[in-house]
Design a protein around this motif. Structure first.
Motif, PDB file in Angstrom:
ATOM      1  N   GLY A 102       0.811  -1.213   0.000  1.00  0.00           N
ATOM      2  CA  GLY A 102       0.000   0.000   0.000  1.00  0.00           C
ATOM      3  C   GLY A 102       0.841   1.258   0.000  1.00  0.00           C
ATOM      4  N   ALA A 103       1.945   1.239   0.756  1.00  0.00           N
ATOM      5  CA  ALA A 103       2.840   2.394   0.792  1.00  0.00           C
ATOM      6  C   ALA A 103       3.447   2.657  -0.583  1.00  0.00           C
ATOM      7  CB  ALA A 103       3.940   2.158   1.824  1.00  0.00           C
ATOM      8  N   SER A 104       3.805   1.597  -1.288  1.00  0.00           N
ATOM      9  CA  SER A 104       4.378   1.758  -2.631  1.00  0.00           C
ATOM     10  C   SER A 104       3.362   2.350  -3.595  1.00  0.00           C
ATOM     11  CB  SER A 104       4.875   0.406  -3.150  1.00  0.00           C
ATOM     12  OG  SER A 104       5.926  -0.095  -2.348  1.00  0.00           O
ATOM     13  N   LEU A 105       2.134   1.837  -3.551  1.00  0.00           N
ATOM     14  CA  LEU A 105       1.105   2.342  -4.462  1.00  0.00           C
ATOM     15  C   LEU A 105       0.711   3.776  -4.125  1.00  0.00           C
ATOM     16  CD1 LEU A 105      -1.152  -0.831  -4.828  1.00  0.00           C
ATOM     17  CD2 LEU A 105       0.492   0.098  -6.468  1.00  0.00           C
ATOM     18  N   ALA A 106       0.859   4.163  -2.864  1.00  0.00           N
ATOM     19  CA  ALA A 106       0.553   5.546  -2.482  1.00  0.00           C
ATOM     20  C   ALA A 106       1.509   6.533  -3.135  1.00  0.00           C
ATOM     21  CB  ALA A 106       0.611   5.691  -0.961  1.00  0.00           C
ATOM     22  N   MET A 107       2.662   6.052  -3.606  1.00  0.00           N
ATOM     23  CA  MET A 107       3.639   6.912  -4.264  1.00  0.00           C
ATOM     24  C   MET A 107       3.270   7.199  -5.722  1.00  0.00           C
ATOM     25  SD  MET A 107       6.061   7.766  -2.176  1.00  0.00           S
ATOM     26  CE  MET A 107       6.679   7.320  -0.546  1.00  0.00           C
ATOM     27  N   VAL A 108       2.329   6.459  -6.283  1.00  0.00           N
ATOM     28  CA  VAL A 108       1.979   6.615  -7.701  1.00  0.00           C
ATOM     29  C   VAL A 108       1.544   8.039  -8.039  1.00  0.00           C
ATOM     30  CG1 VAL A 108       0.377   5.879  -9.509  1.00  0.00           C
ATOM     31  CG2 VAL A 108       1.477   4.176  -8.045  1.00  0.00           C
ATOM     32  N   PRO A 109       0.651   8.682  -7.264  1.00  0.00           N
ATOM     33  CA  PRO A 109       0.261  10.058  -7.613  1.00  0.00           C
ATOM     34  C   PRO A 109       1.432  11.025  -7.703  1.00  0.00           C
ATOM     35  CG  PRO A 109      -1.268   9.148  -6.012  1.00  0.00           C
ATOM     36  CD  PRO A 109      -0.130   8.184  -6.114  1.00  0.00           C
ATOM     37  N   ALA A 110       2.420  10.876  -6.830  1.00  0.00           N
ATOM     38  CA  ALA A 110       3.595  11.759  -6.887  1.00  0.00           C
ATOM     39  C   ALA A 110       4.355  11.553  -8.190  1.00  0.00           C
ATOM     40  CB  ALA A 110       4.503  11.495  -5.691  1.00  0.00           C
ATOM     41  N   LEU A 111       4.470  10.308  -8.616  1.00  0.00           N
ATOM     42  CA  LEU A 111       5.157  10.019  -9.874  1.00  0.00           C
ATOM     43  C   LEU A 111       4.359  10.524 -11.070  1.00  0.00           C
ATOM     44  CD1 LEU A 111       6.396   6.436  -9.004  1.00  0.00           C
ATOM     45  CD2 LEU A 111       7.829   8.412  -9.394  1.00  0.00           C
ATOM     46  N   LEU A 112       3.041  10.495 -10.969  1.00  0.00           N
ATOM     47  CA  LEU A 112       2.206  11.014 -12.058  1.00  0.00           C
ATOM     48  C   LEU A 112       2.372  12.525 -12.200  1.00  0.00           C
ATOM     49  CD1 LEU A 112      -1.113   8.978 -11.647  1.00  0.00           C
ATOM     50  CD2 LEU A 112       0.819   8.555 -13.188  1.00  0.00           C
ATOM     51  N   VAL A 113       2.611  13.220 -11.083  1.00  0.00           N
ATOM     52  CA  VAL A 113       2.881  14.656 -11.156  1.00  0.00           C
ATOM     53  C   VAL A 113       4.167  14.905 -11.943  1.00  0.00           C
ATOM     54  CG1 VAL A 113       3.483  16.703  -9.819  1.00  0.00           C
ATOM     55  CG2 VAL A 113       1.604  15.234  -9.066  1.00  0.00           C
ATOM     56  N   LEU A 114       5.211  14.118 -11.675  1.00  0.00           N
ATOM     57  CA  LEU A 114       6.469  14.271 -12.412  1.00  0.00           C
ATOM     58  C   LEU A 114       6.260  13.960 -13.896  1.00  0.00           C
ATOM     59  CD1 LEU A 114       9.050  12.649  -9.951  1.00  0.00           C
ATOM     60  CD2 LEU A 114       8.577  15.083 -10.322  1.00  0.00           C
ATOM     61  N   ALA A 115       5.433  12.960 -14.190  1.00  0.00           N
ATOM     62  CA  ALA A 115       5.135  12.638 -15.585  1.00  0.00           C
ATOM     63  C   ALA A 115       4.418  13.802 -16.263  1.00  0.00           C
ATOM     64  CB  ALA A 115       4.275  11.371 -15.652  1.00  0.00           C
ATOM     65  N   ALA A 116       3.476  14.408 -15.558  1.00  0.00           N
ATOM     66  CA  ALA A 116       2.734  15.532 -16.127  1.00  0.00           C
ATOM     67  C   ALA A 116       3.635  16.744 -16.334  1.00  0.00           C
ATOM     68  CB  ALA A 116       1.560  15.883 -15.208  1.00  0.00           C
ATOM     69  N   VAL A 117       4.567  16.970 -15.424  1.00  0.00           N
ATOM     70  CA  VAL A 117       5.525  18.069 -15.583  1.00  0.00           C
ATOM     71  C   VAL A 117       6.355  17.856 -16.844  1.00  0.00           C
ATOM     72  CG1 VAL A 117       7.610  19.117 -14.615  1.00  0.00           C
ATOM     73  CG2 VAL A 117       5.644  18.662 -13.138  1.00  0.00           C
ATOM     74  N   ALA A 118       6.788  16.615 -17.079  1.00  0.00           N
ATOM     75  CA  ALA A 118       7.541  16.305 -18.297  1.00  0.00           C
ATOM     76  C   ALA A 118       6.706  16.597 -19.536  1.00  0.00           C
ATOM     77  CB  ALA A 118       7.976  14.840 -18.281  1.00  0.00           C
ATOM     78  N   LEU A 119       5.415  16.278 -19.476  1.00  0.00           N
ATOM     79  CA  LEU A 119       4.530  16.529 -20.622  1.00  0.00           C
ATOM     80  C   LEU A 119       4.353  18.026 -20.866  1.00  0.00           C
ATOM     81  CD1 LEU A 119       2.774  15.300 -22.794  1.00  0.00           C
ATOM     82  CD2 LEU A 119       0.867  15.299 -21.174  1.00  0.00           C
ATOM     83  N   VAL A 120       4.310  18.831 -19.800  1.00  0.00           N
ATOM     84  CA  VAL A 120       4.204  20.284 -19.967  1.00  0.00           C
ATOM     85  C   VAL A 120       5.424  20.819 -20.710  1.00  0.00           C
ATOM     86  CG1 VAL A 120       4.198  22.487 -18.730  1.00  0.00           C
ATOM     87  CG2 VAL A 120       2.708  20.628 -17.965  1.00  0.00           C
ATOM     88  N   PHE A 121       6.603  20.339 -20.351  1.00  0.00           N
ATOM     89  CA  PHE A 121       7.813  20.763 -21.058  1.00  0.00           C
ATOM     90  C   PHE A 121       7.751  20.359 -22.524  1.00  0.00           C
ATOM     91  CE2 PHE A 121       9.840  21.275 -16.860  1.00  0.00           C
ATOM     92  CZ  PHE A 121      10.513  22.465 -17.067  1.00  0.00           C
ATOM     93  N   ILE A 122       7.310  19.131 -22.787  1.00  0.00           N
ATOM     94  CA  ILE A 122       7.239  18.657 -24.165  1.00  0.00           C
ATOM     95  C   ILE A 122       6.241  19.477 -24.969  1.00  0.00           C
ATOM     96  CG2 ILE A 122       6.604  16.693 -25.623  1.00  0.00           C
ATOM     97  CD1 ILE A 122       7.563  14.865 -23.360  1.00  0.00           C
ATOM     98  N   GLY A 123       5.129  19.830 -24.340  1.00  0.00           N
ATOM     99  CA  GLY A 123       4.082  20.556 -25.044  1.00  0.00           C
ATOM    100  C   GLY A 123       4.396  22.020 -25.291  1.00  0.00           C
ATOM    101  N   TRP A 124       5.057  22.678 -24.351  1.00  0.00           N
ATOM    102  CA  TRP A 124       5.247  24.119 -24.440  1.00  0.00           C
ATOM    103  C   TRP A 124       6.702  24.533 -24.636  1.00  0.00           C
ATOM    104  CZ3 TRP A 124       1.161  27.302 -24.920  1.00  0.00           C
ATOM    105  CH2 TRP A 124      -0.092  26.780 -24.577  1.00  0.00           C
ATOM    106  N   LEU A 125       7.629  23.755 -24.125  1.00  0.00           N
ATOM    107  CA  LEU A 125       9.055  24.064 -24.286  1.00  0.00           C
ATOM    108  C   LEU A 125       9.783  22.798 -24.743  1.00  0.00           C
ATOM    109  CD1 LEU A 125       9.564  26.101 -20.978  1.00  0.00           C
ATOM    110  CD2 LEU A 125       9.439  27.058 -23.295  1.00  0.00           C
ATOM    111  N   PRO A 126       9.467  22.311 -25.936  1.00  0.00           N
ATOM    112  CA  PRO A 126      10.016  21.013 -26.367  1.00  0.00           C
ATOM    113  C   PRO A 126      11.538  20.958 -26.382  1.00  0.00           C
ATOM    114  CG  PRO A 126       9.039  22.204 -28.215  1.00  0.00           C
ATOM    115  CD  PRO A 126       8.624  22.925 -26.977  1.00  0.00           C
ATOM    116  N   ARG A 127      12.189  22.058 -26.709  1.00  0.00           N
ATOM    117  CA  ARG A 127      13.651  22.052 -26.744  1.00  0.00           C
ATOM    118  C   ARG A 127      14.249  22.030 -25.340  1.00  0.00           C
ATOM    119  NH1 ARG A 127      15.136  26.318 -31.680  1.00  0.00           N
ATOM    120  NH2 ARG A 127      13.970  25.197 -33.305  1.00  0.00           N
TER     121      ARG A 127
END
Length: 349
Positions: free
Chosen positions: A250-275
């Motif tokens: 359960g503790a490991s799965l509770a970390m998933v939302p934090a990792l999804l935030v990092l994934a979304a941050v990466a997508l923001v860079f790709i979408g708006w500042l690809p370089r």
């Protein structure tokens, strides 16, 4: 340096070198459990065997120097015997006709990331299993004031719970490398001009991008699920008590939302500042510094709050609270929408 001459791609060379590092870590861990021979076939074991500040053994530096010199010499020798832009191991040509199972962007993204997912899962889970095996040393570790302060970041609980909570954080920080690298594959496919043939078909940019984000999210859940079970089973084998298996999962799965935030941050860079998309790794670095060195560096609270892991309950040492998890999920969804909006408006390539 040596695997870069053997493999035909940077990804394969990195994977091979990472596999060597992982093998070295596992062998050293086996040596710590009582098999001395394993320590002496691991470079990490050699470094540990120097016994810095405790009756140093300088002769152990000899195999380290010999091994590093030999590998550097072999890399130079191999570099003169391979084709420029290729490796000694040639890439096999793919089939002339694609499988019907690859007819959707999601299926294609999953296939491209299959090897990475397997490698990350095995590597992180192996790390977690050996963390679990030393859970019985938690009380002894807490006798050190510095380690006690480090574990105290997880909150209040028994020594074993504090240790397990800290190990879960460490494997989650490690797994963030998989999450972010999978999302950044969107940019690498674009730069390599492999995205355009897909987008030339009736596939929208949003659908294509979401296929990689879905693989990243699903793969992250898989990595943390297997790793959580590995930590729990390792501790159960050493402690003779299986009561920690489900709480650690359960503790490991509770970390998933934090990792999804990092994934979304990466997508923001790709979408708006690809370089500048590689700046997504800054989020991983900040999370690592905050998670492991916040107290040592006496970081102010506002800096600690920059890490999404700071807001995840430190299970099983702390009690579960839903609000921070829900807020992290909401933030990841909002950032994903922002990133997708950027992908929909800018030129590809």
């Amino acid at each position: 340096a040596t695997t870069a001459q053997i493999a035909s791609s940077a990804r394969a060379a990195t994977a091979s070198a990472g596999g060597a590092l992982g093998t070295s870590f596992v062998l050293r861990a086996v040596g710590d459990l009582g098999s001395d021979w394993a320590t002496w076939v691991s470079p990490l074991g050699w470094a540990q065997s120097i016994r810095a500040f405790a009756d140093e053994r300088w002769w152990v530096l000899v195999p380290m120097v010999v091994a590093s010199t030999s590998f550097i010499a072999s890399a130079v020798w191999l570099s003169a015997r391979r084709d420029l832009g290729a490796g000694l191991m040639k890439q096999r040509p793919g089939p002339a006709v694609g499988s019907p199972r690859l007819a959707t962007p999601l299926a294609m993204a999953a296939r491209l990331q299959r090897t990475a997912l397997i490698s990350w899962t095995v590597g992180v889970a192996s790390l977690g299993f050996f963390f679990g095996l030393v859970a019985d040393q938690a009380e002894a570790m807490l006798e050190s004031e510095a380690i006690a302060e480090f574990f105290a970041q997880a909150g209040a609980g028994t020594p074993t719970e504090l240790f397990l909570a800290t190990m879960v954080l460490m494997v989650a920080l490690t797994a963030s490398g998989y999450t972010v690298s999978t999302v950044l594959r969107v940019r690498s496919e674009e730069v390599a001009v492999r995205a355009e043939p897909v987008l030339a078909t009736p596939v929208s940019r949003v659908r294509w991008t979401m296929s990689y984000l879905t693989v990243a999210a699903g793969g992250t859940v898989a990595v943390l699920t297997v790793t959580g079970l590995a930590i729990g089973l390792g501790s159960a084998a050493q402690l003779g008590d299986a009561s920690h298996v489900l709480p650690v999962l359960g503790a490991s799965l509770a970390m998933v939302p934090a990792l999804l935030v990092l994934a979304a941050v990466a997508l923001v860079f790709i979408g708006w500042l690809p370089r500048k998309s590689s700046f997504a790794w800054v989020g991983v670095a900040v999370s690592g510094v905050v998670g492991l060195l916040a107290d040592t560096l006496e970081l102010p609270q506002w800096v600690r709050n920059l890490s999404p892991f700071e807001h995840v309950p430190a299970l099983p040492a702390a009690s579960f609270t839903l609000l921070p998890i829900a807020l992290l999920v909401t933030l990841s969804v909002a950032l994903t929408l922002v990133g997708l909006a950027g992908m929909a408006r800018r030129d590809i390539g």
